[in-house]
Scaffold this active site. Structure first.
Site, PDB file in Angstrom:
ATOM      1  N   ASP A  90      53.418  54.052  42.524  1.00  0.00           N
ATOM      2  CA  ASP A  90      53.324  53.631  41.132  1.00  0.00           C
ATOM      3  C   ASP A  90      52.132  54.284  40.428  1.00  0.00           C
ATOM      4  O   ASP A  90      52.179  54.541  39.230  1.00  0.00           O
ATOM      5  CB  ASP A  90      53.198  52.110  41.051  1.00  0.00           C
ATOM      6  CG  ASP A  90      54.534  51.412  41.317  1.00  0.00           C
ATOM      7  OD1 ASP A  90      55.570  52.101  41.341  1.00  0.00           O
ATOM      8  OD2 ASP A  90      54.524  50.182  41.510  1.00  0.00           O
ATOM      9  N   GLY A  91      51.059  54.554  41.180  1.00  0.00           N
ATOM     10  CA  GLY A  91      49.893  55.211  40.596  1.00  0.00           C
ATOM     11  C   GLY A  91      50.228  56.581  40.045  1.00  0.00           C
ATOM     12  O   GLY A  91      49.738  56.980  38.989  1.00  0.00           O
ATOM     13  N   HIS A 192      32.063  33.077  30.297  1.00  0.00           N
ATOM     14  CA  HIS A 192      31.330  33.688  31.403  1.00  0.00           C
ATOM     15  C   HIS A 192      32.318  33.799  32.559  1.00  0.00           C
ATOM     16  O   HIS A 192      32.870  32.796  33.016  1.00  0.00           O
ATOM     17  CB  HIS A 192      30.135  32.829  31.820  1.00  0.00           C
ATOM     18  CG  HIS A 192      28.995  32.870  30.850  1.00  0.00           C
ATOM     19  ND1 HIS A 192      28.978  32.134  29.688  1.00  0.00           N
ATOM     20  CD2 HIS A 192      27.826  33.577  30.872  1.00  0.00           C
ATOM     21  CE1 HIS A 192      27.846  32.368  29.034  1.00  0.00           C
ATOM     22  NE2 HIS A 192      27.139  33.239  29.729  1.00  0.00           N
ATOM     23  N   LEU A 209      48.561  39.713  38.414  1.00  0.00           N
ATOM     24  CA  LEU A 209      49.214  38.758  39.320  1.00  0.00           C
ATOM     25  C   LEU A 209      48.218  38.173  40.311  1.00  0.00           C
ATOM     26  O   LEU A 209      48.260  36.979  40.632  1.00  0.00           O
ATOM     27  CB  LEU A 209      50.361  39.452  40.061  1.00  0.00           C
ATOM     28  CG  LEU A 209      51.280  38.575  40.913  1.00  0.00           C
ATOM     29  CD1 LEU A 209      52.005  37.550  40.048  1.00  0.00           C
ATOM     30  CD2 LEU A 209      52.289  39.439  41.658  1.00  0.00           C
TER      31      LEU A 209
END
Length: 314
Positions: A90-91, A192, A209
């Site tokens: 996928d990268g 924060h 996710l």
């Protein structure tokens, strides 16, 4: 070798018919392992046998050690090709998406990575699935991207594009970030936390996710905002409309917070800097051969139960 720009085939902008025809076919891969190179060579040979015109981007051809092939720079690949095939994980497709989206060039992903939510064609079926696509048997899936701007002193100092997500994080620091979130001009909260993930529906099955964000069907027009380890139990991920504009103001830079689009090189933010995120004007056009099912992909990639009760049982 440079190639002349062919006429674009208007049929690929919708669900294709049997008459769809791709002539110039781009090939992109990240040949970090022999299996990627083997698949690239297999596809190249098959396309040649079909009488079509395979074109490699320069980096892929060089890393794969390929010679006597047609080559062009990746930024021009979208202009020249009617279809681009990405071999890898996928990268690899994320990287290609940022270059190809503005040209609306259809992209077919062949999975040689780990998960393969975007590169959904199995290497074992690549030639069969490719033949289906070349005959016009496919569906077209348009995914929107996110556009990011960093503004400092009233001017834009950095821009980025993401298919999955834009992530505000603390870099190497173990301290929390102090920032203010506004959506469509409305103050939401000052927080924060270890950071904030802004994800597209495509990116909802990625980093978001793991931060407890919801899974969104790719067809939805929404953006997920998921806090990373917020310093309050009541802070939860939220989903907003895809046309919304998100503004994040850095309130304290003792931590030297950073921002990254799709895991690209992070950029350091200074106190008072504004991070603007909105939907990108261009979309990535993914091609799926017959049989693609998002829920089946979730079952396979995320380990959901495969049990299905027999309809004949009572």
């Amino acid at each position: 070798m440079r190639v002349s720009k062919p006429a674009k085939n208007a049929a690929v902008k919708t669900v294709a018919s049997k008459t769809t025809y791709f002539r110039n076919i781009g090939l992109i891969g990240r040949p970090g392992k022999s299996s990627v190179v083997d698949t690239l060579r297999l596809i190249h040979e098959h396309i040649n046998k079909q009488g079509l015109n395979p074109i490699f981007d320069e980096a892929t051809a060089e890393l794969a050690g390929l010679t006597s092939v047609q080559v062009i720079s990746r930024p021009l690949l979208g202009e020249v090709c009617d279809l681009v095939i990405v071999v890898g994980g996928d990268g690899s497709l994320l990287h290609a998406a940022r270059v190809l989206a503005r040209h609306q060039t259809p992209v077919l992903g062949v999975n040689r990575g780990r998960l393969g939510f975007l590169t959904d064609v199995s290497p074992d079926e690549v030639l069969f699935k490719l033949d289906q696509v070349l005959k016009g048997e496919y569906s077209l899936d348009k995914r929107f991207l996110l556009h990011m701007e960093i503004r400092s002193g009233g001017r834009v100092t950095h821009e980025g594009v993401a298919l999955n997500d834009v992530v505000l994080h603390a870099g190497k620091s173990v301290h929390m970030i102090d920032f203010e979130l506004n959506i469509d001009g409305h103050f939401v909260y000052r927080q924060h936390s270890d950071g904030l993930i802004i994800a597209s529906p495509t990116g909802s099955t990625a980093y978001s996710l793991s931060a407890g964000g919801p899974i969104m069907h790719p067809s939805m027009h929404g953006i997920v905002i998921a806090p990373m380890h917020p310093h309050t139990l009541s802070s939860r991920p939220i989903v907003i409309g895809s046309e919304s504009e998100i503004k994040i103001k850095i309130k304290d830079t003792r931590v030297h917070p950073m921002v990254s689009a799709d895991g690209q090189t992070s950029v350091t933010l200074e106190e008072g800097d504004l991070l603007h995120i909105r939907k990108h004007p261009f979309k990535l056009c993914l091609i799926h051969p017959p049989g693609y099912d998002f829920y089946a992909a979730c079952r396979t990639k995320l380990g959901w139960s495969h049990y299905k009760e027999n309809d004949d049982e009572h």
